[in-house]
Design an enzyme around this catalytic site. Structure first.
Site: not given
Ligand code: AMP
Length: 283
Positions: A36, A185
């Protein structure tokens, strides 16, 4: 860093911000990790004002999924976002986003039904609906997403093109733990033994990449190289493993130029997803 919940006050903040520069938007569900933060930092480097939404979106969880136990750490997240240079942390309320009578949905039909969509039938409808709502409210110059959720980036790219959003979509590389596990997460919910096994997913993707580097172009053989690694890990079961076209996510028989290797496995009560772009040109 400002923290706001109310939609009207977010719009007012952004109206003023747009007069002085470009606005970047990073939608998240919180419990910030380096993945993130990489999106927030890149957004800050490329735009004048960065807004991050933190909202655990009920529309994208199935009835038997983990909405109620999805981790939430708002006060920690506030500190991390401020340190990453975020200007506005937006924590919308479910009540304001989905008032009584709410019934609109955005459906990106074909792309949403593949791969993740088979295990999670209304997931991408929930994602597309919330992202479309957020884009209408924020009207950013740039939207930042992670490659970690590759199918999600394809669904959102299609939705943005179909609905004529002018926002530029920026997709950033997956940030990994030292042992290769893609940060997520949900990793916090892995038991110690499951956490030890989890990096095997990325190792399987790398085995496929090594097969390509050794000259293999047949999809079945490339996928078997990955599957044979996963099968050595008794805690994991394969949900899908696919070599697909980068845009429509249709399976490919041969690797010609570049393609996406998509994978999902079950480990305990969790599903892990990961992906790797395979390139036939670097030989
Ligand atoms: P989330 O909070 O899981 O909905 O993720 C929010 C954003 O962070 C989304 O665009 C995800 O693809 C990105 N994201 C989650 N995990 C990673 C990671 N390990 N590396 C890069 N971006 C991530």
């Amino acid at each position: 860093m400002k923290c706001l919940s109310n939609i009207q006050s977010v719009m007012k903040f952004l109206e003023a911000a747009r007069l002085t520069g470009t606005v970047a938007f990073v939608p998240t569900m919180g419990v910030f990790h380096e993945g993130h933060l990489s999106l927030m930092q890149k957004a800050k480097a490329e735009c004048d004002v960065v807004i991050v939404s933190l909202f655990v979106n009920p529309l994208q969880f199935g009835p038997k999924e983990d909405f109620n136990i999805y981790p939430r750490e708002l006060s920690e997240d506030r500190k991390k976002a401020a340190a990453a240079g975020v200007d506005l942390l937006w924590t919308p309320s479910e009540k304001e986003l989905f008032p009584q009578g709410f019934q609109t949905r955005i459906e990106v039909s074909t792309l949403s039904q593949k791969w993740e969509g088979i295990s999670r039938p209304s997931h991408f409808q929930g994602v597309a609906t919330i992202v479309a709502k957020f884009l209408h409210i924020v009207q950013p110059s740039r939207l930042y997403l992670g490659q970690k959720d590759y199918q999600q980036t394809c669904v959102i790219a299609r939705m943005m093109a179909d609905l004529h959003f002018k926002t530029k979509l920026c997709i950033l590389p997956t940030v990994r733990e030292k042992d290769g596990l893609a940060m997520s997460s949900r990793n916090k919910r892995l038991s110690a033994a499951e956490r030890d096994s989890a990096p095997m997913l990325y190792r399987a993707l790398q085995a496929a990449e090594q097969a390509v580097q050794a000259g293999e172009r047949n999809s079945g053989t490339i996928l078997r190289a990955a599957a044979s690694v996963l099968k050595t890990e008794r805690r994991m079961t394969i949900d899908y493993l696919a070599l697909c076209d980068e845009t429509d996510l249709n399976p490919l028989e041969q690797l010609v130029d570049q393609a996406m290797l998509l994978a999902a496995v079950k480990i305990g009560s969790l599903r892990l997803i990961d992906n790797l772009r395979l390139n036939a040109r670097f030989r």
